[in-house]
Write a protein that holds these residues in place. Sequence first.
Motif, PDB file in Angstrom:
ATOM      1  N   UNK A   1      -9.298 -16.107  23.807  1.00 40.69           N
ATOM      2  CA  UNK A   1      -8.804 -14.774  24.140  1.00 40.69           C
ATOM      3  C   UNK A   1      -9.429 -13.809  23.149  1.00 40.69           C
ATOM      4  N   UNK A   2     -10.199 -12.850  23.651  1.00 31.86           N
ATOM      5  CA  UNK A   2     -10.871 -11.843  22.827  1.00 31.86           C
ATOM      6  C   UNK A   2     -10.045 -10.556  22.896  1.00 31.86           C
ATOM      7  N   UNK A   3      -9.629 -10.031  21.736  1.00 31.53           N
ATOM      8  CA  UNK A   3      -8.778  -8.845  21.693  1.00 31.53           C
ATOM      9  C   UNK A   3      -9.453  -7.725  20.903  1.00 31.53           C
ATOM     10  N   UNK A   4      -9.364  -6.539  21.458  1.00 31.83           N
ATOM     11  CA  UNK A   4      -9.913  -5.330  20.843  1.00 31.83           C
ATOM     12  C   UNK A   4      -8.745  -4.353  20.742  1.00 31.83           C
ATOM     13  N   UNK A   5      -8.334  -4.031  19.516  1.00 34.22           N
ATOM     14  CA  UNK A   5      -7.125  -3.235  19.316  1.00 34.22           C
ATOM     15  C   UNK A   5      -7.419  -2.047  18.417  1.00 34.22           C
ATOM     16  N   UNK A   6      -6.963  -0.881  18.859  1.00 39.01           N
ATOM     17  CA  UNK A   6      -7.050   0.326  18.038  1.00 39.01           C
ATOM     18  C   UNK A   6      -5.641   0.881  17.882  1.00 39.01           C
ATOM     19  N   UNK A   7      -5.236   1.166  16.655  1.00 39.79           N
ATOM     20  CA  UNK A   7      -3.931   1.757  16.376  1.00 39.79           C
ATOM     21  C   UNK A   7      -4.135   3.190  15.893  1.00 39.79           C
ATOM     22  N   UNK A   8      -3.525   4.129  16.595  1.00 35.89           N
ATOM     23  CA  UNK A   8      -3.691   5.550  16.246  1.00 35.89           C
ATOM     24  C   UNK A   8      -2.666   5.970  15.201  1.00 35.89           C
ATOM     25  N   UNK A   9      -2.932   7.094  14.571  1.00 34.04           N
ATOM     26  CA  UNK A   9      -1.995   7.649  13.595  1.00 34.04           C
ATOM     27  C   UNK A   9      -0.688   8.068  14.259  1.00 34.04           C
ATOM     28  N   UNK A  10      -0.731   8.320  15.570  1.00 34.59           N
ATOM     29  CA  UNK A  10       0.457   8.763  16.304  1.00 34.59           C
ATOM     30  C   UNK A  10       1.353   7.585  16.705  1.00 34.59           C
ATOM     31  N   UNK A  11       0.966   6.363  16.333  1.00 35.05           N
ATOM     32  CA  UNK A  11       1.800   5.210  16.640  1.00 35.05           C
ATOM     33  C   UNK A  11       1.526   4.574  17.998  1.00 35.05           C
ATOM     34  N   UNK A  12       0.360   4.833  18.566  1.00 35.21           N
ATOM     35  CA  UNK A  12      -0.024   4.217  19.835  1.00 35.21           C
ATOM     36  C   UNK A  12      -0.996   3.078  19.551  1.00 35.21           C
ATOM     37  N   UNK A  13      -0.776   1.963  20.207  1.00 37.37           N
ATOM     38  CA  UNK A  13      -1.665   0.815  20.074  1.00 37.37           C
ATOM     39  C   UNK A  13      -2.400   0.650  21.399  1.00 37.37           C
ATOM     40  N   UNK A  14      -3.718   0.719  21.332  1.00 37.36           N
ATOM     41  CA  UNK A  14      -4.573   0.580  22.510  1.00 37.36           C
ATOM     42  C   UNK A  14      -5.133  -0.837  22.500  1.00 37.36           C
ATOM     43  N   UNK A  15      -4.926  -1.563  23.585  1.00 36.30           N
ATOM     44  CA  UNK A  15      -5.328  -2.958  23.664  1.00 36.30           C
ATOM     45  C   UNK A  15      -6.267  -3.177  24.838  1.00 36.30           C
ATOM     46  N   UNK A  16      -7.329  -3.894  24.587  1.00 39.49           N
ATOM     47  CA  UNK A  16      -8.184  -4.423  25.644  1.00 39.49           C
ATOM     48  C   UNK A  16      -8.461  -5.870  25.260  1.00 39.49           C
ATOM     49  N   UNK A  17      -8.222  -6.779  26.205  1.00 44.07           N
ATOM     50  CA  UNK A  17      -8.432  -8.199  25.928  1.00 44.07           C
ATOM     51  C   UNK A  17      -9.078  -8.852  27.133  1.00 44.07           C
TER      52      UNK A  17
ATOM     53  N   UNK B   1       3.286   7.272  25.853  1.00 41.58           N
ATOM     54  CA  UNK B   1       2.213   8.216  25.541  1.00 41.58           C
ATOM     55  C   UNK B   1       2.174   9.252  26.665  1.00 41.58           C
ATOM     56  N   UNK B   2       1.685  10.448  26.392  1.00 41.28           N
ATOM     57  CA  UNK B   2       1.650  11.465  27.438  1.00 41.28           C
ATOM     58  C   UNK B   2       0.766  10.998  28.598  1.00 41.28           C
ATOM     59  N   UNK B   3       1.128  11.431  29.783  1.00 36.75           N
ATOM     60  CA  UNK B   3       0.489  10.939  31.015  1.00 36.75           C
ATOM     61  C   UNK B   3      -1.009  11.253  31.070  1.00 36.75           C
ATOM     62  N   UNK B   4      -1.397  12.411  30.561  1.00 34.41           N
ATOM     63  CA  UNK B   4      -2.813  12.789  30.585  1.00 34.41           C
ATOM     64  C   UNK B   4      -3.651  11.831  29.728  1.00 34.41           C
ATOM     65  N   UNK B   5      -3.169  11.502  28.541  1.00 34.72           N
ATOM     66  CA  UNK B   5      -3.884  10.577  27.662  1.00 34.72           C
ATOM     67  C   UNK B   5      -3.948   9.182  28.270  1.00 34.72           C
ATOM     68  N   UNK B   6      -2.846   8.735  28.860  1.00 36.50           N
ATOM     69  CA  UNK B   6      -2.819   7.415  29.495  1.00 36.50           C
ATOM     70  C   UNK B   6      -3.814   7.356  30.650  1.00 36.50           C
ATOM     71  N   UNK B   7      -3.800   8.365  31.478  1.00 37.22           N
ATOM     72  CA  UNK B   7      -4.704   8.398  32.638  1.00 37.22           C
ATOM     73  C   UNK B   7      -6.161   8.377  32.180  1.00 37.22           C
ATOM     74  N   UNK B   8      -6.479   9.151  31.161  1.00 39.31           N
ATOM     75  CA  UNK B   8      -7.843   9.208  30.637  1.00 39.31           C
ATOM     76  C   UNK B   8      -8.269   7.843  30.088  1.00 39.31           C
TER      77      UNK B   8
END
Length: 181
Positions: free
Chosen positions: A67-83, A165-172
Amino acid sequence: MGRIDQINQKLNYMKKTIFAISFIFATLFLSAQVKYVSPLGNFKITLPGNPEYSNSDIEISEGTTKLHMFIYTSDAGHIYLTASANYPDSDLGSDSERSTFLENAVEGFFSELAIVPSNRVEVKSRKYKGLEYRGQNDTYSVIYRVYIAKNTVFQVGILSTGSYIDEKSAKSFFKSFKITI
């Protein structure tokens, strides 16, 4: 020059200043986005920054897969995951096996967080079908997608502390995900 003309001139100056500042912030925001291409060559995505990579072995019926995981954690407390993980063709051969696999992936992901998945939506990344679910508990809000492309399963998600997270950021974010195999 009359008093009204002076006021209009000041208002126009303020409008131009606000526009210039907004443009600068928009440019900084867009330039802060990283167009990330997986070193595995199987997806690309736009993230707020460069992700950290990790991998782990997961047990499957034929042994193990990576399982390959790519994770970015923002200063705003959002964790972006792609695996992503490759599975034997025998696990994903038919449409019913793929459908069951997707549902099991969703259940497994959300159960790890003690969240009940809801708001099921069928999604696509190019020609590849997937599912999106959302879920919340007292600590986290999650928007999660899972896709199957050939024999590769992709997981893409945003985990937030507190509210979604706000809908615009999620959609993007989700729109930027492209399977490249």
